[in-house]
Design a protein around this motif. Structure first.
Motif: not given
Lengths: 249, 493
Positions: A140, A12-18, A90-92
């Protein structure tokens, strides 16, 4: 300051906290595998991260709903990185849900991505870390998992279940020296919360990522981000149901 | 958090197809002996040659490399292969053939020095060359071409190998000796596991007439005297080794305690049958009959810092230069040879960061100046070796040899979370001193060399010959370790 970890995976690293976690870890000299569904986003991020010439960020397009891919993909990433000592889920997703909407497709998506994807990955990671007696797992979750809120039933369910799952994994492999950190952020300014208006105690993704890494380094079991939420939820968790119902949260 | 749109939820995965994973239950943490580095590897422990072939096949099928590992006694990353296959040979430890008349023994690669000496000593034989620990496997002993405290007289381990069978990753089982496949014989011994897997080793042992050695211990006040004493004694002594107090400075720099040991001639020991028993050789399990040695490292850990080690070094020197000076005594072969095994797990005093052993081999003409500069550099850097060991060596004819006609100095440097980078840069400074002095290095001890330094001391000619062997024995480059990648990359050109 150099990272305490040498190799990290962020799902889940393509946006936001990740994305922000990836940025901070790479800046500290850690090799990071960025896993997310959207290849073009990953490529955008990685070209910025590797702009200095050192190829410390690698990308792996993957949809967490394809759980059958996880064992091979995880092993491939570990091989490419030369090991793994930090894993972050961190994906969500949190699609907008109307007050009286009951959309099973949206609910299923939240459970699949926020919970089942996490279980699929962390089962694999926990087995490895438990067997090799090392590593840090960061999940997360969210403050939303602390109470069942009328505005987001499935989202709260997915996060509550994720929190419980992480606790169980911690109880299972913590004895072998593996750190399992449950992170419970409040509202963070990310694409996910865009359009939801101003929310209380909202912080930037940059600050959230930095606090998450501090909590992970210390190996804290539960980390509210920012810390103030700990005291708020100490109260909210103990509000009786019949009162909580009337708060219309 | 990543946002995923609902519209796309049914689309197919964009991930590329991947190979089948290796079984996770083979995954283990594998550590360097010096505890300064560890990796996760898929560990296989075959018991037969066919088993080794199968592991090679598994590696090829999964596009993984293979790191050969014996007892894991290399201080650094010489037997580590992160996220790849670790071929652990410890279960192939049988004695295959033994002739008490000729002293020729054939063993599997996982057999250790301990397995062998305990098997042969009652027949009046000993290994001609042993390391400071008895737990080194034969595969490791050959792969690193280990040396002992008698290198100046007996050469390295490889000089006592009559033949070996080598299974190459290409699938050939080759008999190698000085007569047959001789280039491979001189390349694979000391070839740090890059050319193939030893599957059996034939050695010639040394006849002994007593289970004891005559040991003479004495002190030298400085580095120059240490060199003079070694030069004077190496013609007659069977073993020579010196412990150096690395904390001493000024005129006392390099002060040391020398131990010279000699075999007992036939008839000198009145009870050889008794002293040649394993029981007589075994190291005591307690100190003064009271304290179990297995817990000693916990007490020693209290001294595992600069001040503690300064005190221990000073005390040891004072004791050795007064009460223990110029003393002759008898000691069993095992007690004299295997100092590293005397206190079990002593290395744990270096936990959690571990240690590196920096060992360099320098020609006799330049050795004294080089070692003096090394000690001064360490002291200036504030990273003083907790232990220094000094030995005499001679040249040998193995392709990737570490030996020189000269001396070696081994320095145990503590590694901590805070000093790690400084230790590595200190090693770099020391490397420069060694290169300028025409010295060499030893893969079994190395943790810090870089490719340029390795190429520089080995020389282009030796490297080209070794690369040619590598390409012929291992065309798919299956055998790799962290050390091999660090020093030679992966293309062997």
């Amino acid at each position: 300051m150099p990272s305490v970890w040498k190799q990290a995976i962020i799902v889940g690293a393509s946006s936001g906290i990740g994305e922000e976690l990836a940025r901070q870890l790479v800046a500290q000299g850690c090799r990071v595998a960025l896993v997310a569904r959207r290849q073009e986003e990953l490529e955008r991020i990685v070209s910025a991260l590797n702009a200095g010439g050192v190829q410390n960020a690698l990308i792996y397009p993957h949809d967490v709903r394809h759980s059958e891919e996880i064992p091979t993909l995880f092993q491939k990433i570990a091989h490419d990185l030369g090991g793994v000592d930090l894993f972050i889920y961190a994906a969500g997703v949190m699609p907008a849900v109307e007050p009286n909407e009951y959309c099973f497709e949206k609910d299923r998506q939240m459970i699949e991505i926020n919970l089942l994807g996490a279980i699929g990955w962390i089962n694999e990671v926990a087995q490895r870390f438990g067997q090799t007696h090392s590593g840090t797992i960061v999940g997360i979750s969210s403050v939303a998992g602390e109470r069942g809120r009328m505005t987001m039933p499935a989202y709260c369910t997915s996060k509550a279940a994720f929190t419980t799952y992480l606790e169980a994994i911690r109880n299972r492999i913590g004895r072998y020296g593996v750190k399992v950190v449950t992170v419970k952020p409040g509202p963070v300014i990310t694409p996910m919360t865009a359009g939801l208006g101003k929310m209380p105690l909202q912080i930037t993704a940059e600050r959230a990522a930095s606090e998450i890494l501090v909590a992970a380094k210390r190996g804290r079991a539960n980390a509210f981000v920012p810390h103030t939420w700990r005291w708020i939820f100490l109260i909210l968790r103990n509000v009786p149901s019949f009162v909580f119902k009337k708060l219309k949260l | 958090m990543a946002v995923q749109s609902l519209e796309n939820q049914k689309e197919e995965s964009v991930s590329t197809p991947l190979e089948k994973p290796l079984p996770l239950d083979h995954l283990e943490r594998v550590e360097a002996w010096g505890m300064n580095t560890s990796v996760c590897s898929y560990v296989y422990r075959p018991t037969t040659v066919e088993g080794i072939r199968e592991v090679f096949q598994i590696a090829k099928a999964h596009d993984r490399t293979v790191a050969l590992r014996g007892s894991g006694c290399s201080y650094g990353d010489a037997s580590l292969g992160a996220e790849n296959i670790s071929l652990d040979l410890t279960r192939m430890n049988r004695i295959l053939d033994w002739s008490p008349e000729t002293g020729v023994i054939r063993v599997e690669p996982g057999a250790t020095i301990r397995n062998i000496w305990q098997y042969v000593i009652e027949d009046g034989w000993w290994l001609p060359v042993v390391s400071g620990t008895m737990f080194v496997s034969m595969g490791g002993a050959l792969g690193m071409n280990i040396h002992g405290k008698n290198n100046y007289g007996m050469g390295p381990f490889g000089e006592h190998v009559l033949a070996f069978d080598l299974l190459t990753p290409a699938g050939e089982l080759l008999r190698c000796s000085r007569e047959e496949n001789s280039e491979l014989f001189f390349g694979a011994i000391g070839g740090f596991g890059m050319l193939g897997c030893f599957v059996s080793v034939t050695l010639r042992l040394k006849r002994i007439y007593s289970g004891q050695l005559s040991v003479y211990a004495f002190a030298t006040p400085d580095l120059s005297t240490l060199f003079r004493e070694f030069e004077a004694r190496m013609g007659s002594a069977d073993y020579l080794v010196a412990w150096v107090d690395c904390f001493a400075t000024g005129k006392a720099l390099g002060r040391s305690l020398i131990h010279q040991a000699d075999y007992l001639a036939k008839g000198v020991d009145p009870t050889p049958t008794q002293t040649l028993r394993v029981k007589h050789q075994e190291l005591p399990e307690t100190i003064l009959g009271l304290i179990p040695k297995s817990i000693m490292w916990r007490f020693m850990k209290l001294f595992g810092n600069n001040w503690g080690m300064r005190l221990i070094n000073r005390t040891k020197y004072v004791q050795g230069s007064t009460l223990g000076n110029k003393k002759t005594f008898r000691q069993s072969h095992a007690a004299f040879a295997f100092l590293l095994d005397y206190v079990p797990n002593w290395k744990f005093i270096y936990k959690p960061g571990g240690l590196i052993q920096y060992q360099s081999f320098v020609p006799e003409a330049t050795a004294e100046a080089c070692f003096r500069a090394q000690l001064e550099t360490c002291q200036r850097a504030g990273i003083v070796p907790f232990l220094g060991v000094f030995k005499r060596h001679r040249k040998d004819s193995f392709l990737m040899s570490h030996a020189v006609e000269g001396y070696s100095f081994a320095l145990d440097l503590p590694v901590t979370k805070h000093n790690r980078e400084r230790v590595w840069s200190l090693a770099k400074e020391l490397n420069q001193l060694v290169l300028e002095a025409g010295g060499r290095f030893y893969f079994a001890k190395d943790s810090t060399l870089d490719s340029e330094t390795a190429r520089s001391y080995l020389g282009e000619e030796a490297l080209h010959r070794f690369y040619a062997l590598k390409r012929s024995c291992d065309p798919h480059n299956l055998l790799q370790t962290e050390l091999s990648r660090r020093l030679f990359g992966t293309d062997w050109k």
